[in-house]
Design an enzyme around this catalytic site. Sequence first.
Site, PDB file in Angstrom:
ATOM      1  CE1 TYR A   1      -3.942   2.268   0.558  1.00  0.00           C
ATOM      2  CE2 TYR A   1      -2.675   3.132   2.403  1.00  0.00           C
ATOM      3  CZ  TYR A   1      -3.771   3.019   1.584  1.00  0.00           C
ATOM      4  OH  TYR A   1      -4.697   4.016   1.489  1.00  0.00           O
TER       5      TYR A   1
ATOM      6  CB  VAL B   1     -13.358   5.081  13.370  1.00  0.00           C
ATOM      7  CG1 VAL B   1     -14.806   5.208  13.400  1.00  0.00           C
ATOM      8  CG2 VAL B   1     -12.155   5.767  13.903  1.00  0.00           C
TER       9      VAL B   1
HETATM   10  N1  LIG Z   1     -10.632   6.500   4.141  1.00  0.00           N
HETATM   11  C1  LIG Z   1      -9.165   6.862   4.363  1.00  0.00           C
HETATM   12  O1  LIG Z   1      -8.949   7.149   5.732  1.00  0.00           O
HETATM   13  C2  LIG Z   1      -8.207   6.972   3.570  1.00  0.00           C
HETATM   14  C3  LIG Z   1      -6.936   7.399   4.143  1.00  0.00           C
HETATM   15  C4  LIG Z   1      -5.969   7.595   3.076  1.00  0.00           C
HETATM   16  C5  LIG Z   1      -5.931   7.367   1.662  1.00  0.00           C
HETATM   17  N2  LIG Z   1      -7.428   6.839   1.366  1.00  0.00           N
HETATM   18  C6  LIG Z   1      -7.540   6.784   0.099  1.00  0.00           C
HETATM   19  O2  LIG Z   1      -8.632   7.126  -0.408  1.00  0.00           O
HETATM   20  C7  LIG Z   1      -9.172   6.167  -1.514  1.00  0.00           C
HETATM   21  C8  LIG Z   1     -10.836   5.673  -1.175  1.00  0.00           C
HETATM   22  O3  LIG Z   1     -10.611   5.235   0.151  1.00  0.00           O
HETATM   23  P1  LIG Z   1     -11.782   4.528   0.781  1.00  0.00           P
HETATM   24  O4  LIG Z   1     -11.671   4.810   2.376  1.00  0.00           O
HETATM   25  O5  LIG Z   1     -13.155   5.063   0.337  1.00  0.00           O
HETATM   26  O6  LIG Z   1     -11.543   2.975   0.564  1.00  0.00           O
HETATM   27  P2  LIG Z   1     -12.620   1.773   0.013  1.00  0.00           P
HETATM   28  O7  LIG Z   1     -12.041   0.622   0.152  1.00  0.00           O
HETATM   29  O8  LIG Z   1     -13.862   1.962   0.657  1.00  0.00           O
HETATM   30  O9  LIG Z   1     -12.759   2.216  -1.385  1.00  0.00           O
HETATM   31  C9  LIG Z   1     -12.033   1.849  -2.482  1.00  0.00           C
HETATM   32  C10 LIG Z   1     -12.884   1.604  -3.591  1.00  0.00           C
HETATM   33  O10 LIG Z   1     -11.794   1.123  -4.868  1.00  0.00           O
HETATM   34  C11 LIG Z   1     -12.387   0.144  -5.439  1.00  0.00           C
HETATM   35  N3  LIG Z   1     -11.341  -0.468  -5.933  1.00  0.00           N
HETATM   36  C12 LIG Z   1     -10.111  -1.328  -5.235  1.00  0.00           C
HETATM   37  N4  LIG Z   1      -9.407  -1.930  -6.169  1.00  0.00           N
HETATM   38  C13 LIG Z   1      -9.931  -1.325  -7.369  1.00  0.00           C
HETATM   39  C14 LIG Z   1      -9.498  -1.764  -8.721  1.00  0.00           C
HETATM   40  N5  LIG Z   1      -8.238  -2.631  -9.122  1.00  0.00           N
HETATM   41  N6  LIG Z   1     -10.268  -1.390  -9.891  1.00  0.00           N
HETATM   42  C15 LIG Z   1     -11.357  -0.766  -9.582  1.00  0.00           C
HETATM   43  N7  LIG Z   1     -12.012  -0.316  -8.399  1.00  0.00           N
HETATM   44  C16 LIG Z   1     -11.048  -0.699  -7.239  1.00  0.00           C
HETATM   45  C17 LIG Z   1     -13.084  -0.738  -4.377  1.00  0.00           C
HETATM   46  O11 LIG Z   1     -13.870  -1.798  -4.537  1.00  0.00           O
HETATM   47  C18 LIG Z   1     -13.695   0.329  -3.359  1.00  0.00           C
HETATM   48  O12 LIG Z   1     -15.101   0.637  -3.963  1.00  0.00           O
HETATM   49  C19 LIG Z   1      -8.221   5.233  -1.654  1.00  0.00           C
HETATM   50  O13 LIG Z   1      -7.384   5.241  -2.559  1.00  0.00           O
HETATM   51  C20 LIG Z   1      -7.458   5.222  -0.293  1.00  0.00           C
HETATM   52  O14 LIG Z   1      -6.167   4.894  -0.322  1.00  0.00           O
HETATM   53  C21 LIG Z   1      -8.369   6.713   2.263  1.00  0.00           C
END
Ligand SMILES: NC(=O)c1ccc[n+]([C@@H]2O[C@H](COP(=O)([O-])OP(=O)(O)OC[C@H]3O[C@@H](n4cnc5c(N)ncnc54)[C@H](O)[C@@H]3O)[C@@H](O)[C@H]2O)c1
Length: 321
Positions: free
Chosen positions: A153, A196
Site C-alpha cells: 500500500y 473507528v
Molecule cells: N479512508 C481513509 O481514511 C483514507 C486514508 C488515506 C487514503 N485513502 C485513499 O482514498 C481512497 C478511497 O478510500 P476508501 O476509504 O473509500 O476505501 P474503500 O476501500 O472503501 O474504497 C476503495 C474503492 O476502490 C475500489 N477498488 C479497489 N481496487 C480496485 C481496482 N483495481 N479497480 C477498480 N476499483 C477498485 C473498491 O472496490 C472500493 O470501492 C483510496 O485510494 C485510499 O487509499 C483513504
Amino acid sequence: MCYTTYFIDMKKILVTGGAGFLGSHLSDRLIAEKNDVLVVDNFFTGSKKNIEHLINNPYFELMRHDVTFPLYVEVNEIYNLACPASPVHYQHDPVQTTKTSVHGAINMLGLAKRTGATILQASTSEVYGDPEVHPQTEDYWGRVNPIGVRSCYDEGKRCAETLFFDYHRQHQLQIKIVRIFNTYGPRMALNDGRVVSNFIVQALSNEEITIYGDGSQTRSFCYVDDLIDAMVSMMNISTEVVGPINIGNPAEYSMLELAEIILKLTGSKSKLVFKPLPSDDPKQRKPDITLAKDKLNWAPKVSVYDGLKETIAYFKKVMGT
Ligand SMILES: NC(=O)c1ccc[n+]([C@@H]2O[C@H](COP(=O)([O-])OP(=O)(O)OC[C@H]3O[C@@H](n4cnc5c(N)ncnc54)[C@H](O)[C@@H]3O)[C@@H](O)[C@H]2O)c1
C-alpha cells in the site's frame, strides 16, 4: 436552457473507486453540484449499496471495471480513488494492491493524457510511513519499510505520486495530489478492521474493545464531509496548485481516548482488552495542514464528537441495533 444543452455543458467526471466509502460521498457531492458522474469500480471493497440511491439519477453512470486495465471514456476530470484503504483489505492480495496503485495510476494518467482531463490522486498519510517528524509536513520524505506487510500500500501510493509528477513534468498533465489522513464516517465497511469501525462495532455489540499496544499511540480523525470539501476544492483551485497537500484533522487522540469517547456516545458496557501491536504500525500520525489552509482556504469543521455521532447512527442502522 434546453435539457440537451444543459447536459453538454456539464462537466463529465470520472470517479475510480466510486462505490467505496470516500468515492460514494464524493459522487454524491459531484452530482449535487450538477456534474455528470461516471463511477468505475471492481467492487473489491466497494458496494452497490453505497451508491444505490444514485442509480436512477440521469447524471450518474456505473461501470464495473478494474483500473489495472486501460479505460477508454471521455471525461473532463478524474478523481483516482480506486484502491483498498484498510490494512485487512490491502494485505489480502498485496500484489493486486500494488498493481491497483501503480498500473491503475498509469492507466488513469494515460486516460488523462488522451482526454486532457485534470486528474486528482487520492494519496495517503501512509507515504510518511513511521515518521520521525511530527506533525508531518508535505516536504517530509517519510520513513517507509519497503519490504514489510504494509509496503504494498505505502510503496504503491508513493510510486503513484512519482508517476503523477513524471506525467506532469514530461507530458504537462494537470495533476493534483492530496495526502489523506484517517477519515471516518457513514459507509465505512463494518469489517474493514480500521480503528473507528472496530471500536464502534465492538461497542454496539457490547463485545470487548480491542486496543493494540498500550493504547497510547495517537491518530487524527477527519470526518468524511470535511475531506470531500477539501478534495473538491483541490480539483477546482488554480492549476498551479498541484500538491501534494495534506488533508486531515490535526486534533489528535490516543486509542484509549477514542475508545472512551465511543463508549460514552454508544452507552456501551464493553470492556477494553489489550493485544500486541501489529508490525510497522506507526506510533503517531498527525497532519500539518498549513498548506491546505493557505492554498485551499480549508480547515476541518466537524468535531470528533459530532462526526462519531453520525457514524454511530449509521452503524446502528446497518447492524440493526
Ligand atoms: N479512508 C481513509 O481514511 C483514507 C486514508 C488515506 C487514503 N485513502 C485513499 O482514498 C481512497 C478511497 O478510500 P476508501 O476509504 O473509500 O476505501 P474503500 O476501500 O472503501 O474504497 C476503495 C474503492 O476502490 C475500489 N477498488 C479497489 N481496487 C480496485 C481496482 N483495481 N479497480 C477498480 N476499483 C477498485 C473498491 O472496490 C472500493 O470501492 C483510496 O485510494 C485510499 O487509499 C483513504
